[in-house]
Motif scaffolding. Structure first.
Motif, PDB file in Angstrom:
ATOM      1  N   UNK A 153       0.820  -1.145  -0.005  1.00 44.71           N
ATOM      2  CA  UNK A 153       0.068   0.016  -0.140  1.00 44.71           C
ATOM      3  C   UNK A 153       0.864   1.281  -0.063  1.00 44.71           C
ATOM      4  N   UNK A 154       0.542   2.068  -0.938  1.00 37.85           N
ATOM      5  CA  UNK A 154       1.519   3.303  -1.128  1.00 37.85           C
ATOM      6  C   UNK A 154       0.695   4.424  -0.364  1.00 37.85           C
ATOM      7  N   UNK A 155       1.517   5.208   0.533  1.00 37.61           N
ATOM      8  CA  UNK A 155       1.121   6.336   1.235  1.00 37.61           C
ATOM      9  C   UNK A 155       1.944   7.424   1.148  1.00 37.61           C
ATOM     10  N   UNK A 156       1.488   8.509   1.572  1.00 38.20           N
ATOM     11  CA  UNK A 156       2.234   9.689   1.682  1.00 38.20           C
ATOM     12  C   UNK A 156       2.387  10.439   0.213  1.00 38.20           C
ATOM     13  N   UNK A 157       3.060  11.576   0.218  1.00 33.98           N
ATOM     14  CA  UNK A 157       3.792  12.064   1.281  1.00 33.98           C
ATOM     15  C   UNK A 157       2.810  12.457   2.462  1.00 33.98           C
ATOM     16  N   UNK A 158       3.167  12.305   3.696  1.00 41.75           N
ATOM     17  CA  UNK A 158       2.365  12.528   4.946  1.00 41.75           C
ATOM     18  C   UNK A 158       2.979  13.772   5.443  1.00 41.75           C
ATOM     19  N   UNK A 159       2.128  14.822   6.165  1.00 46.47           N
ATOM     20  CA  UNK A 159       3.003  15.728   7.107  1.00 46.47           C
ATOM     21  C   UNK A 159       3.097  15.168   8.541  1.00 46.47           C
ATOM     22  N   UNK A 160       4.086  15.835   9.122  1.00 50.12           N
ATOM     23  CA  UNK A 160       4.371  15.346  10.345  1.00 50.12           C
ATOM     24  C   UNK A 160       3.179  15.122  11.312  1.00 50.12           C
ATOM     25  N   UNK A 161       2.808  13.919  11.782  1.00 46.31           N
ATOM     26  CA  UNK A 161       1.831  13.697  12.564  1.00 46.31           C
ATOM     27  C   UNK A 161       1.507  12.202  12.739  1.00 46.31           C
ATOM     28  N   UNK A 162       0.272  11.948  13.395  1.00 44.53           N
ATOM     29  CA  UNK A 162      -0.099  10.629  13.565  1.00 44.53           C
ATOM     30  C   UNK A 162      -1.152  10.284  12.821  1.00 44.53           C
ATOM     31  N   UNK A 163      -1.298   8.970  12.347  1.00 39.91           N
ATOM     32  CA  UNK A 163      -2.419   8.632  11.283  1.00 39.91           C
ATOM     33  C   UNK A 163      -2.666   7.178  11.724  1.00 39.91           C
ATOM     34  N   UNK A 164      -4.027   7.006  12.206  1.00 43.11           N
ATOM     35  CA  UNK A 164      -4.529   5.884  12.564  1.00 43.11           C
ATOM     36  C   UNK A 164      -4.731   4.988  11.457  1.00 43.11           C
ATOM     37  N   UNK A 165      -4.827   3.710  11.745  1.00 40.64           N
ATOM     38  CA  UNK A 165      -5.289   2.708  10.755  1.00 40.64           C
ATOM     39  C   UNK A 165      -5.831   1.483  11.673  1.00 40.64           C
ATOM     40  N   UNK A 166      -6.737   0.571  10.944  1.00 47.12           N
ATOM     41  CA  UNK A 166      -7.326  -0.519  11.759  1.00 47.12           C
ATOM     42  C   UNK A 166      -7.697  -1.782  10.867  1.00 47.12           C
ATOM     43  N   UNK A 167      -8.090  -2.751  11.369  1.00 41.32           N
ATOM     44  CA  UNK A 167      -8.317  -3.884  10.685  1.00 41.32           C
ATOM     45  C   UNK A 167      -9.991  -3.861  10.868  1.00 41.32           C
ATOM     46  N   UNK A 168     -10.574  -3.568   9.692  1.00 42.04           N
ATOM     47  CA  UNK A 168     -12.109  -3.482   9.632  1.00 42.04           C
ATOM     48  C   UNK A 168     -12.678  -4.843  10.163  1.00 42.04           C
ATOM     49  N   UNK A 169     -12.008  -5.964   9.974  1.00 48.63           N
ATOM     50  CA  UNK A 169     -12.760  -7.251  10.185  1.00 48.63           C
ATOM     51  C   UNK A 169     -12.584  -7.785  11.720  1.00 48.63           C
ATOM     52  N   UNK A 170     -11.567  -6.996  12.266  1.00 44.03           N
ATOM     53  CA  UNK A 170     -11.185  -7.098  13.620  1.00 44.03           C
ATOM     54  C   UNK A 170     -10.962  -5.950  14.525  1.00 44.03           C
ATOM     55  N   UNK A 171     -11.764  -5.087  14.470  1.00 48.41           N
ATOM     56  CA  UNK A 171     -11.471  -3.691  14.976  1.00 48.41           C
ATOM     57  C   UNK A 171     -11.063  -3.778  16.503  1.00 48.41           C
ATOM     58  N   UNK A 172     -11.405  -4.573  17.189  1.00 48.90           N
ATOM     59  CA  UNK A 172     -11.345  -4.594  18.753  1.00 48.90           C
ATOM     60  C   UNK A 172      -9.674  -4.690  18.917  1.00 48.90           C
ATOM     61  N   UNK A 173      -8.966  -5.416  17.975  1.00 47.74           N
ATOM     62  CA  UNK A 173      -7.863  -5.867  18.223  1.00 47.74           C
ATOM     63  C   UNK A 173      -6.806  -5.773  17.102  1.00 47.74           C
ATOM     64  N   UNK A 174      -7.324  -5.202  15.910  1.00 47.92           N
ATOM     65  CA  UNK A 174      -6.268  -4.821  15.016  1.00 47.92           C
ATOM     66  C   UNK A 174      -6.236  -3.426  14.811  1.00 47.92           C
ATOM     67  N   UNK A 175      -5.513  -2.563  15.588  1.00 43.67           N
ATOM     68  CA  UNK A 175      -5.269  -1.245  15.580  1.00 43.67           C
ATOM     69  C   UNK A 175      -3.872  -0.685  15.518  1.00 43.67           C
ATOM     70  N   UNK A 176      -3.750   0.179  14.834  1.00 42.12           N
ATOM     71  CA  UNK A 176      -2.261   0.666  14.502  1.00 42.12           C
ATOM     72  C   UNK A 176      -2.031   2.276  14.196  1.00 42.12           C
ATOM     73  N   UNK A 177      -1.004   2.806  14.378  1.00 39.83           N
ATOM     74  CA  UNK A 177      -0.710   4.174  13.912  1.00 39.83           C
ATOM     75  C   UNK A 177       0.604   4.371  13.141  1.00 39.83           C
TER      76      UNK A 177
END
Length: 110
Positions: free
Chosen positions: A82-106
């Protein structure tokens, strides 16, 4: 002499795109037991990068990020890029939609 310069120019034009492709930094994330590892990924700010996500679970997971405007279903035991960016400085959350309770990240751009 002109022929040598032309050949050199042609070679440079052929190699330049390959060099640009190779320069995109890759960051690896593993999905295992419906969790992202690492759950915190630090990337350079203002730079295009590629997330390489290896789903080691037998079931599919959807990588989703509203902050980065990305979503991709990754089949069980498959890898996705998955291509991302360019991102400005900061935090960008992501998650696993099929397992939102456990699949979390930033993704942290700095």
């Amino acid at each position: 002499m002109k022929l040598q310069k032309r050949r050199l120019l042609m070679l440079m034009l052929l190699v330049a795109p390959l060099t640009a492709i190779a320069e995109v930094p890759e960051f690896h994330i593993v999905i295992k037991d419906h969790k992202f590892n690492p759950a915190r990924v630090v990337v350079p700010a203002n730079t295009k990068v590629r997330l390489v996500i290896d789903n080691q679970d037998p079931t599919p997971e959807e990588f989703e990020s509203h902050d980065m405007h990305r979503e991709k279903i990754i089949a069980g035991n498959k890898t996705a890029k998955i291509k991302i960016g360019p991102l400005k400085p900061g935090e960008y959350s992501f998650f696993g939609e099929f397992n939102e309770d456990t699949a979390q990240g930033v993704v942290v751009a700095e």
